[in-house]
Motif scaffolding. Structure first.
Motif: not given
Length: 599
Positions: A562-586
């Motif tokens: 839930r925290q990872d999905i919420t972080d993916l929706g945060r506008p101020g978070l960098q794109t590189a960190y979001k892509l790292t989150i999606t890779s970890r989720m898989e």
């Protein structure tokens, strides 16, 4: 009749149009009557507003993507600040309404896009055969008329199909763009005002409500023009259309920086009214451009099925007792006998055979011992006969443990010698005795072969019983598979099967792709497209949030996911960190692994 019924359904779905239609039919002309009409209209406005507020506040809240708020906004905090809690509820309501409407638009848009990607023949088939019987007749008539008059009926029908499909794609795409932009703007403003609400709620809350009111005005300007006049044959008439006009905050509230609790509640109630108007407008607009229902798409199959059922019913009626025939009763008895025979031959008898083989081992072993003893008696008898024959013919004493092979060689040598004078030796010699010994040997060989064959058969009795029960087993397995597939329909991402897991992984791929598209729009300076793309990211995250919630709670990994999905929706978070989150989720979460196996 069909058009009238659809108009009635449209009126029922839109109570305002139903009320206006009823008021227009009143044949009152005096001033008092006009005042009466005005009072009735005011009464309706009051009832509609009250119903909207109650429904908006008491409607059952579904799980959706959480607001981008700091951790300070706990339950205790909401109970302490009543006005802030109310604005949280209305903001969650806005997101929920937008997510639901975007999902409806997305489903219809995917249908029309699939039709647009079809071949020329598929588009023509859709225009003629998949829009109902009325469109089928009109399409055939128009095709024949164009072929006779212009000689290009197929080309005209193809152009009509292309226009029919792409007009709906354009409208639905514009709707999705506007709603996604609206969703992104609301979400970004919530993220901005999160910390400010924690520091100074009295000052920040009016500013947030004013900002939300302005975003509603932008949405009205972006989609109000989409309500064009409907096509001929549409199920909604222009007189029944709903105009989109949001309520605005009063000038006094817009100029004031400090609001009372009553003004805050009025602003929240106004937002609920605007949400109701938006839902009504979108429902009517999507109704015009929605995909055909299944009964419309497959009306020809259903019609053929009805004809087939009617023919079968007539055929059964002719063979029933109602017409004096006993054929059906005979067929039922034959089917019953066949079923009983199948059950007996392939279920009951094989199972009984397996049971006897498993539980009657001792009895069968005792029987095998008896047969083995008979063979041993025959063997001993043959040995004594050979021993006596050899001692008599050779004139010497042989030991008791002499081998049968040695004695057989002596007997066969004597037998060959006796055969030189068969008639003489038949009467005086040992020819008859040698023949009798060979018969005893043949008897021993037969008994030994039968004993071995019997052992082989007994060892394979279970295999034969299983083979006999195999048809019933396969039939039962097929029925269980069909029942399982019917009960466990995992075509949606919320399911538990392999297809559902694949769809959840595809949702992650969709989120990742839209995050990269968002960064591309930012790099190119396309602000409007970036807002729309960010809204689509939020929509995909909401679908992923709903799909994985129950599975992640069952495996105990919901808090982190839930925290990872919420972080993916945060506008101020960098794109590189979001892509790292999606890779970890898989790779990490069990409900998102590629199969049921845990690597």
């Amino acid at each position: 009749m069909e058009k009238a019924s659809e108009n009635e359904r449209a009126l029922v779905s839109n109570p305002r149009s139903l009320w206006n239609n009823m008021i227009q039919k009143l044949t009152l002309s005096s001033d008092d009557d006009n005042k009466f009409k005005e009072k009735l209209s005011n009464l309706y406005q009051l009832l509609a507003t009250s119903t909207t507020l109650i429904a908006g506040k008491r409607r059952r809240r579904r799980t959706s993507l959480p607001l981008p708020l700091p951790n300070i906004y706990s339950t205790d905090y909401r109970l302490k600040f009543g006005e802030v809690s109310g604005i949280f509820d209305v903001l969650e309501g806005i997101l929920e309404h937008i997510f639901v409407n975007m999902h409806s638009i997305q489903k219809n848009l995917q249908f029309w896009q699939s039709k647009a990607e079809g071949s020329r023949g598929q588009k023509l088939y859709f225009m003629i055969f998949e829009r109902g019987p009325h469109a089928f007749v009109d399409g055939i008539v128009q095709l024949i008329r164009n072929c006779i008059s212009e000689g290009s009926g197929i080309q005209n029908l193809y152009c009509s199909a292309t226009s029919h499909i792409y007009d709906r794609i354009n409208i639905l795409t514009s709707l999705r763009f506007a709603l996604a932009t609206f969703l992104a703007q609301i979400y970004i403003e919530i993220d901005k005002f999160g910390d400010e609400l924690a520091n100074d709620a009295e000052k920040s809350l009016p500013l947030l409500l004013l900002t939300v009111d302005g975003i509603f005005s932008k949405l009205e300007a972006s989609i109000a023009h989409l309500h064009a006049s409907p096509e001929s044959g549409s199920s909604v008439d222009e007189s029944d259309s709903v105009s989109l006009r949001f309520e605005k905050l009063s000038e006094v509230m817009q100029e004031g920086s400090q609001w009372t609790g009553c003004e805050i509640r009025d602003a929240i109630d106004l937002i609920y009214q605007n949400l109701h108007k938006l839902d009504s407008y979108l429902s009517m607009l999507v109704l015009k451009n929605r995909k055909p229902r299944k009964i419309t798409l497959y009306w020809m199959r259903y019609a053929c099925g009805i004809v087939g059922i009617s023919v079968c019913s007539i055929w059964l009626l002719r063979h029933s007792r109602l017409t004096g025939s006993h054929d059906i009763e005979h067929w039922i008895h034959e089917a019953k006998d066949s079923t009983v025979s199948f059950f007996s031959d392939h279920v009951e008898k094989p199972l009984l055979s397996i049971r006897d083989e498993l539980f009657d081992t001792f009895r069968k072993r005792h029987k095998g011992v008896m047969e083995l003893e008979e063979v041993q008696l025959t063997t001993h008898s043959l040995h004594r006969m050979l021993l006596a024959f050899s001692e008599q013919t050779q004139g010497q004493k042989f030991p008791e443990n002499a081998s049968d092979q040695e004695l057989l060689e002596i007997m066969m040598a004597r037998y060959e010698k006796e055969l030189m004078h068969p008639i003489q030796n038949l009467l005086k010699g040992e020819l008859v005795r040698a023949i009798l010994i060979q018969i005893q040997k043949l008897k021993l060989d037969i008994e030994t072969a039968l004993l071995e064959l019997d052992q082989i058969l007994r060892a394979n009795e279970i295999n034969f019983a299983v083979l006999a029960a195999l048809p019933a087993f396969l039939l039962s397995l097929g029925i269980l598979a069909l029942i399982r597939a019917w009960l466990k329909q995992d075509t949606r991402a919320e399911g538990r099967g392999r297809i559902a897991r694949l769809q959840r992984r595809l949702l992650i791929v969709e989120v990742e792709k839209r995050i990269m598209d968002f960064q591309t729009c930012i790099d190119k300076g396309q602000e409007r497209d970036a807002q729309c793309t960010f809204g689509l990211v939020l929509y995909s995250l909401d679908r992923l949030y709903r799909a994985v919630e129950s599975h992640a709670k069952a495996t105990g990994e919901w808090q982190c996911l839930r925290q990872d999905i919420t972080d993916l929706g945060r506008p101020g978070l960098q794109t590189a960190y979001k892509l790292t989150i999606t890779s970890r989720m898989e790779r990490v979460y069990d409900c998102l692994l590629p199969s049921l196996k845990r690597y």
